[in-house]
Design a protein around this motif. Structure first.
Motif, PDB file in Angstrom:
ATOM      1  N   LEU A 249      16.542  52.560   8.252  1.00  0.00           N
ATOM      2  CA  LEU A 249      16.670  51.134   7.977  1.00  0.00           C
ATOM      3  C   LEU A 249      16.130  50.864   6.571  1.00  0.00           C
ATOM      4  O   LEU A 249      14.993  51.206   6.265  1.00  0.00           O
ATOM      5  N   PHE A 250      16.977  50.295   5.717  1.00  0.00           N
ATOM      6  CA  PHE A 250      16.564  49.916   4.364  1.00  0.00           C
ATOM      7  C   PHE A 250      16.436  48.397   4.310  1.00  0.00           C
ATOM      8  O   PHE A 250      17.335  47.690   4.746  1.00  0.00           O
ATOM      9  N   ALA A 251      15.334  47.898   3.751  1.00  0.00           N
ATOM     10  CA  ALA A 251      15.182  46.450   3.606  1.00  0.00           C
ATOM     11  C   ALA A 251      14.001  46.148   2.697  1.00  0.00           C
ATOM     12  O   ALA A 251      13.255  47.047   2.301  1.00  0.00           O
ATOM     13  N   THR A 252      13.843  44.875   2.371  1.00  0.00           N
ATOM     14  CA  THR A 252      12.669  44.436   1.619  1.00  0.00           C
ATOM     15  C   THR A 252      11.537  44.132   2.592  1.00  0.00           C
ATOM     16  O   THR A 252      11.752  44.004   3.805  1.00  0.00           O
ATOM     17  N   ASP A 253      10.338  43.989   2.065  1.00  0.00           N
ATOM     18  CA  ASP A 253       9.185  43.649   2.901  1.00  0.00           C
ATOM     19  C   ASP A 253       9.439  42.365   3.679  1.00  0.00           C
ATOM     20  O   ASP A 253       9.123  42.270   4.871  1.00  0.00           O
ATOM     21  N   THR A 254      10.018  41.374   3.011  1.00  0.00           N
ATOM     22  CA  THR A 254      10.287  40.081   3.656  1.00  0.00           C
ATOM     23  C   THR A 254      11.114  40.259   4.918  1.00  0.00           C
ATOM     24  O   THR A 254      10.777  39.732   5.985  1.00  0.00           O
TER      25      THR A 254
ATOM     26  N   ALA B 120      11.299  50.671   2.409  1.00  0.00           N
ATOM     27  CA  ALA B 120      11.116  49.341   1.834  1.00  0.00           C
ATOM     28  C   ALA B 120      11.144  49.426   0.321  1.00  0.00           C
ATOM     29  O   ALA B 120      10.562  50.332  -0.278  1.00  0.00           O
ATOM     30  N   GLY B 121      11.835  48.479  -0.312  1.00  0.00           N
ATOM     31  CA  GLY B 121      11.883  48.427  -1.768  1.00  0.00           C
ATOM     32  C   GLY B 121      12.024  47.002  -2.245  1.00  0.00           C
ATOM     33  O   GLY B 121      11.992  46.064  -1.446  1.00  0.00           O
ATOM     34  N   ALA B 122      12.173  46.837  -3.554  1.00  0.00           N
ATOM     35  CA  ALA B 122      12.425  45.560  -4.225  1.00  0.00           C
ATOM     36  C   ALA B 122      11.193  44.657  -4.326  1.00  0.00           C
ATOM     37  O   ALA B 122      11.112  43.835  -5.232  1.00  0.00           O
ATOM     38  N   GLU B 123      10.250  44.777  -3.421  1.00  0.00           N
ATOM     39  CA  GLU B 123       9.010  44.007  -3.503  1.00  0.00           C
ATOM     40  C   GLU B 123       7.909  44.793  -2.801  1.00  0.00           C
ATOM     41  O   GLU B 123       8.174  45.686  -2.000  1.00  0.00           O
ATOM     42  N   LYS B 124       6.668  44.463  -3.116  1.00  0.00           N
ATOM     43  CA  LYS B 124       5.524  45.183  -2.570  1.00  0.00           C
ATOM     44  C   LYS B 124       5.442  45.010  -1.055  1.00  0.00           C
ATOM     45  O   LYS B 124       5.665  43.914  -0.535  1.00  0.00           O
ATOM     46  N   VAL B 125       5.121  46.081  -0.346  1.00  0.00           N
ATOM     47  CA  VAL B 125       4.916  46.005   1.105  1.00  0.00           C
ATOM     48  C   VAL B 125       3.517  45.465   1.376  1.00  0.00           C
ATOM     49  O   VAL B 125       2.520  46.023   0.904  1.00  0.00           O
TER      50      VAL B 125
ATOM     51  N   ILE C 233       2.389  50.621  -8.469  1.00  0.00           N
ATOM     52  CA  ILE C 233       2.891  49.556  -9.326  1.00  0.00           C
ATOM     53  C   ILE C 233       1.795  48.515  -9.533  1.00  0.00           C
ATOM     54  O   ILE C 233       1.279  47.942  -8.575  1.00  0.00           O
ATOM     55  N   LYS C 234       1.459  48.259 -10.794  1.00  0.00           N
ATOM     56  CA  LYS C 234       0.465  47.225 -11.096  1.00  0.00           C
ATOM     57  C   LYS C 234       1.131  45.871 -11.325  1.00  0.00           C
ATOM     58  O   LYS C 234       0.493  44.843 -11.172  1.00  0.00           O
ATOM     59  N   GLY C 235       2.396  45.894 -11.706  1.00  0.00           N
ATOM     60  CA  GLY C 235       3.119  44.641 -11.898  1.00  0.00           C
ATOM     61  C   GLY C 235       4.094  44.743 -13.061  1.00  0.00           C
ATOM     62  O   GLY C 235       4.077  45.693 -13.840  1.00  0.00           O
ATOM     63  N   ARG C 236       4.965  43.752 -13.160  1.00  0.00           N
ATOM     64  CA  ARG C 236       5.869  43.666 -14.299  1.00  0.00           C
ATOM     65  C   ARG C 236       5.055  43.297 -15.531  1.00  0.00           C
ATOM     66  O   ARG C 236       4.076  42.545 -15.445  1.00  0.00           O
ATOM     67  N   ALA C 237       5.456  43.798 -16.690  1.00  0.00           N
ATOM     68  CA  ALA C 237       4.749  43.463 -17.926  1.00  0.00           C
ATOM     69  C   ALA C 237       4.734  41.947 -18.117  1.00  0.00           C
ATOM     70  O   ALA C 237       3.728  41.373 -18.537  1.00  0.00           O
ATOM     71  N   LYS C 238       5.862  41.293 -17.772  1.00  0.00           N
ATOM     72  CA  LYS C 238       5.915  39.840 -17.936  1.00  0.00           C
ATOM     73  C   LYS C 238       5.204  39.114 -16.792  1.00  0.00           C
ATOM     74  O   LYS C 238       5.091  37.893 -16.820  1.00  0.00           O
TER      75      LYS C 238
ATOM     76  N   GLY D 109      18.435  35.976  -2.197  1.00  0.00           N
ATOM     77  CA  GLY D 109      19.192  36.518  -1.069  1.00  0.00           C
ATOM     78  C   GLY D 109      18.758  37.917  -0.676  1.00  0.00           C
ATOM     79  O   GLY D 109      18.946  38.343   0.457  1.00  0.00           O
ATOM     80  N   THR D 110      18.147  38.643  -1.620  1.00  0.00           N
ATOM     81  CA  THR D 110      17.674  40.001  -1.340  1.00  0.00           C
ATOM     82  C   THR D 110      16.346  40.018  -0.615  1.00  0.00           C
ATOM     83  O   THR D 110      15.900  41.064  -0.150  1.00  0.00           O
ATOM     84  N   GLY D 111      15.687  38.852  -0.561  1.00  0.00           N
ATOM     85  CA  GLY D 111      14.362  38.807   0.043  1.00  0.00           C
ATOM     86  C   GLY D 111      13.248  38.799  -0.978  1.00  0.00           C
ATOM     87  O   GLY D 111      12.090  38.586  -0.659  1.00  0.00           O
ATOM     88  N   LYS D 112      13.593  39.042  -2.254  1.00  0.00           N
ATOM     89  CA  LYS D 112      12.590  38.987  -3.313  1.00  0.00           C
ATOM     90  C   LYS D 112      12.144  37.550  -3.541  1.00  0.00           C
ATOM     91  O   LYS D 112      12.930  36.609  -3.368  1.00  0.00           O
ATOM     92  N   THR D 113      10.908  37.386  -3.950  1.00  0.00           N
ATOM     93  CA  THR D 113      10.414  36.059  -4.320  1.00  0.00           C
ATOM     94  C   THR D 113      11.192  35.562  -5.531  1.00  0.00           C
ATOM     95  O   THR D 113      11.388  36.299  -6.499  1.00  0.00           O
ATOM     96  N   ASP D 114      11.629  34.305  -5.476  1.00  0.00           N
ATOM     97  CA  ASP D 114      12.420  33.724  -6.568  1.00  0.00           C
ATOM     98  C   ASP D 114      11.470  33.101  -7.595  1.00  0.00           C
ATOM     99  O   ASP D 114      11.206  31.898  -7.586  1.00  0.00           O
ATOM    100  N   TYR D 115      10.960  33.952  -8.504  1.00  0.00           N
ATOM    101  CA  TYR D 115       9.968  33.477  -9.470  1.00  0.00           C
ATOM    102  C   TYR D 115      10.558  32.499 -10.476  1.00  0.00           C
ATOM    103  O   TYR D 115       9.836  31.641 -10.997  1.00  0.00           O
TER     104      TYR D 115
END
Length: 268
Positions: A21-26, A48-53, A163-168, A252-258
């Motif tokens: 099963l592949f999915a995001t943490d959300t 799990a990918g695309a966002e931190k678990v 992963i510590k975070g995106r540079a931005k 729609g992917t489950g990522k936070t919409d920053y």
């Protein structure tokens, strides 16, 4: 099909005898909450990918579906797309695993950030370059074949990537670099059942100011400050402004919409 259909998806898993099963943490968190223990019986593992678990997602999997390994990974569209992933026999929770074979990597130091650096990748899976609207039939090549991921990571002696975070996704507050992802981790530790996002806005005194956006109706600054004191975190990582929302925007992917969150905070 939509990943939002949690009950339909978890009902289907045993019917089709799904093994991975592949999915995001959300979405994994939503599936784990509505699934019966037998729904995951055919799964070998979940990726799990695309966002931190979050720790609560991992704990939910361990308590409810003990036989299902939850493996976290990391990727980028430009890298076709998987960069690193944990392995069922080599799973280091809290990391995104080891970088896949056949890829070269290097870290460039980032001023103000201790440990790790900005991740650059090179390999046969890395794209040739970016297409621009100005020249749709040409592309801007990747510099010397090294892709700048824009991610700040740390790699331990065994090759596991954290992963510590995106540079931005770092803010400069009073001359100090602060990871917005780490600040979200503080909110998650204090209120693990709720969803949180942290953005920064300009501040005339300290350069930037942290704003916590949360769906926790009772969120206050005091518990965050108390957690920081207890755990040895500096006061500047504590958001002084909290915006409470009915639901934290997600893509729609489950990522936070920053992008939506940033606009919402700036408008407020």
């Amino acid at each position: 099909p939509s990943p939002l259909h949690a009950k339909q998806i978890t009902d289907l898993l045993p019917q089709v005898k799904a093994s991975i099963l592949f999915a995001t943490d959300t979405f994994l968190s939503q599936y784990a909450r509505v699934a019966e223990p037998g729904d995951f019986a055919t799964l070998e593992f979940a990726v799990a990918g695309a966002e931190k678990v979050r720790e609560e997602t991992r704990a939910l999997f361990n308590s409810k579906f003990g036989g299902v390994e939850l493996l976290e990974g990391y990727g980028a569209t430009e890298a076709s797309p998987v960069v690193a992933v944990n392995h069922p026999d080599r799973n280091a929770p809290g990391t995104v695993g080891q970088i896949l074979p056949g890829m070269d990597w290097k870290l460039e130091p980032v001023e103000g950030i201790e440990g790790g650096g900005r991740l650059f990748l090179r390999g046969p899976n890395v794209m040739s370059g970016y297409v621009t609207t100005a020249e749709p039939l040409a592309w801007e090549p990747v510099q010397d074949g090294w892709l700048d991921t824009g991610d700040i990571v740390d790699v331990d002696a065994d090759g596991y990537v954290t992963i510590k975070g995106r540079a931005k996704r770092f803010a400069k507050i009073g001359g100090e670099m602060v990871s917005l992802t780490a600040v979200e981790g503080i909110a998650g530790a204090v209120w693990p059942e709720q969803r949180h996002a942290v953005v920064s806005i300009p501040d005339s005194r300290k350069g930037e100011k942290l704003v916590l956006v949360t769906d926790h109706a009772g969120a206050e600054v005091a518990p965050l400050a108390e957690w920081a004191r207890t755990n040895g975190a500096p006061e500047l990582v504590v958001p002084k402004k909290i915006v409470k929302v009915a639901e934290v925007p997600v893509l729609g992917t489950g990522k936070t919409d920053y992008v939506a969150i940033q606009k919402m905070v700036e408008a407020a």
